[in-house]
Write an enzyme that holds these catalytic residues in place. Structure first.
Site, PDB file in Angstrom:
ATOM      1  N   TRP A 107       0.825  -1.215   0.000  1.00 55.99           N
ATOM      2  CA  TRP A 107       0.000   0.000   0.000  1.00 55.99           C
ATOM      3  C   TRP A 107       0.848   1.250   0.000  1.00 55.99           C
ATOM      4  CZ3 TRP A 107      -4.347  -1.182  -1.888  1.00 55.99           C
ATOM      5  CH2 TRP A 107      -4.961  -2.400  -1.572  1.00 55.99           C
ATOM      6  N   ASP A 175      -1.752   6.500   6.463  1.00 56.46           N
ATOM      7  CA  ASP A 175      -2.776   5.565   5.992  1.00 56.46           C
ATOM      8  C   ASP A 175      -3.032   4.589   7.135  1.00 56.46           C
ATOM      9  OD1 ASP A 175      -4.293   3.600   4.834  1.00 56.46           O
ATOM     10  OD2 ASP A 175      -2.883   3.139   3.208  1.00 56.46           O
ATOM     11  N   LYS A 199     -11.986  -2.074   6.752  1.00 56.14           N
ATOM     12  CA  LYS A 199     -11.158  -2.967   7.546  1.00 56.14           C
ATOM     13  C   LYS A 199     -11.580  -2.950   9.018  1.00 56.14           C
ATOM     14  CE  LYS A 199      -8.576  -3.535   3.817  1.00 56.14           C
ATOM     15  NZ  LYS A 199      -7.628  -2.502   3.422  1.00 56.14           N
TER      16      LYS A 199
HETATM   17  C1  LIG Z   1      -7.074  -2.029   2.030  1.00 53.86           C
HETATM   18  C2  LIG Z   1      -6.039  -0.970   2.157  1.00 53.86           C
HETATM   19  C3  LIG Z   1      -5.947   0.078   1.240  1.00 53.86           C
HETATM   20  C4  LIG Z   1      -6.836   0.185   0.029  1.00 53.86           C
HETATM   21  O1  LIG Z   1      -8.083   0.607   0.413  1.00 53.86           O
HETATM   22  P1  LIG Z   1      -9.252   0.872  -0.653  1.00 53.86           P
HETATM   23  O2  LIG Z   1     -10.293   1.479   0.232  1.00 53.86           O
HETATM   24  O3  LIG Z   1      -9.603  -0.454  -1.222  1.00 53.86           O
HETATM   25  O4  LIG Z   1      -8.742   1.799  -1.680  1.00 53.86           O
HETATM   26  C5  LIG Z   1      -4.988   1.048   1.442  1.00 53.86           C
HETATM   27  N1  LIG Z   1      -4.164   0.982   2.485  1.00 53.86           N
HETATM   28  C6  LIG Z   1      -4.204  -0.024   3.392  1.00 53.86           C
HETATM   29  C7  LIG Z   1      -3.256  -0.033   4.534  1.00 53.86           C
HETATM   30  C8  LIG Z   1      -5.157  -1.024   3.254  1.00 53.86           C
HETATM   31  O5  LIG Z   1      -5.218  -2.023   4.143  1.00 53.86           O
END
Ligand SMILES: *Cc1c(COP(=O)(O)O)cnc(C)c1O
Length: 363
Positions: A107, A175, A199
């Protein structure tokens, strides 16, 4: 309805992921008839007083749970965390400025790719040399960096920062998609936090963005209306039709989180679950962990079988026990148990029981 709920599997999927049972029940009811108004929430105007109250409560709960004061905006956007990879630098980084990024997995690598469109990027540390199995430490941030971007929990490789990294006072953009609100946050160190909801804090379809108000509009770049944080901040996330139902489910999840004792309460619960599972991985001869012990994630537990031949039999044993979503990401192999906030300790115990039975049978 309770019949369906009681037949549910133990869901260890990485995302979209488990939510609290109460949230599924309340959301199901709202899909049929919201609060007795005679309409499904799915068909209600986002301008209705009912929906406005939902957004207000969601923002207020996020502020209360996270200790997020008025110097930050709390926004509900769409496009996933992936859209924040480019929206953050587009809004916050000038073309001749520099941002520091730490590369800790898939990511963050994607985030680094996007920032290159909008300014200079300096990758100050990376754990790519060991397939992202650790969190780099002791890195230095250039003093002219506008921000430092980190990924607090690496969903795919199963690593997590155990404390807020030292940046010499330069604000963090983080993030937090896969460990958002799973532990306390030093909010004052962050200029911005973002998280795809699916998540840990809600369903797919809404992305939470928390950003310093005085950062919005800090570049003079021309930004398309829908991609400008100012647009959404000025209209309270209601410039266009927001993802109404996902925001409602996120709000319910925040009510639940508050009732768990907020971030301190949920952290204790998450530590207990992670310890239970890692202790089994460390003591069971048929399994071993894949990441540096001090960097192990409390959310995504990655482990391998002692013999690759045991991969499918273990997945089959899990399936027989009603355990879903245990197969590891293809880049790591083996198994990944995602044990987000809503995962119960008894579901983790169910997995540990399968591991113990498995070692009696195959050990
Ligand atoms: C799942 C995830 C993403 C991507 O998220 P989307 O909402 O599908 O764009 C980005 N960063 C991390 C750490 C993730 O676990």
């Amino acid at each position: 309805m309770s019949q369906i709920i009681s037949a549910k599997k133990h869901n260890f999927s990485a995302g979209p992921a488990i939510l609290p049972k109460e949230v599924f029940e309340q959301a199901s009811q709202a899909a049929l008839d919201y609060n007795g108004v005679g309409l499904s929430l799915l068909e209600m105007s986002h301008r209705s007083k009912e929906f406005t109250a939902i957004v207000d409560e969601a923002v207020q709960l996020i502020r209360e749970i996270g200790g997020i004061d008025d110097s930050y905006e709390v926004l509900f956007l769409t496009g996933g965390a992936s859209s924040q990879f480019y929206m953050a630098p587009m809004n916050l980084l000038g073309q001749s400025e520099t941002a520091a990024y730490v590369d800790t997995g898939t990511w963050s690598t994607k985030a680094i790719k996007e920032v290159k469109h909008f300014g200079n990027v300096e990758v100050v540390a990376s754990s790519k040399d060991k397939n992202f199995t650790y969190i780099p430490k002791g890195w230095k941030v250039p003093s002219d960096a506008v921000y430092v971007h980190t990924t607090s929990n690496n969903t795919i490789s199963g690593t997590e920062y155990q404390s807020t990294p030292e940046t010499g006072g330069i604000p963090l953009i983080c993030d937090m998609s896969s460990n958002m609100f799973s532990r306390p946050i030093d909010i004052e160190k962050y200029g911005m936090i973002y998280a795809g909801a699916q998540k840990n804090i809600g369903p797919a379809g809404v992305t939470l963005v928390i950003v310093k108000k005085d950062w919005i509009g800090r570049t003079d770049r021309a930004i398309p209306t829908m991609l400008n944080y100012k647009t959404h901040a000025d209209k309270g996330s209601m410039f266009n039709t927001p993802p109404a139902f996902p925001i409602y489910v996120l709000m319910l999840t925040m009510r639940w989180l508050k009732a768990q004792g907020g971030l301190k309460g949920i952290e204790q619960h998450n530590i207990a679950k992670a310890n239970l599972l890692y202790n089994e991985i460390d003591s069971n001869p048929l399994f071993h962990g894949t990441v540096a012990k001090e960097d192990r994630s409390r959310m995504n537990v990655c482990f391998l079988p002692s013999d690759a031949e045991l991969t499918q039999p273990f997945i089959d044993a899990c399936t027989d026990a009603g355990i879903n979503g245990i197969k590891g990401h293809r880049s790591v192999g083996g198994f990944r148990a995602s044990i987000y906030n809503a995962m119960t300790k008894s579901s983790v115990q169910a997995l540990v029981d399968v591991m113990q039975d498995f070692s009696k049978k195959f050990g």
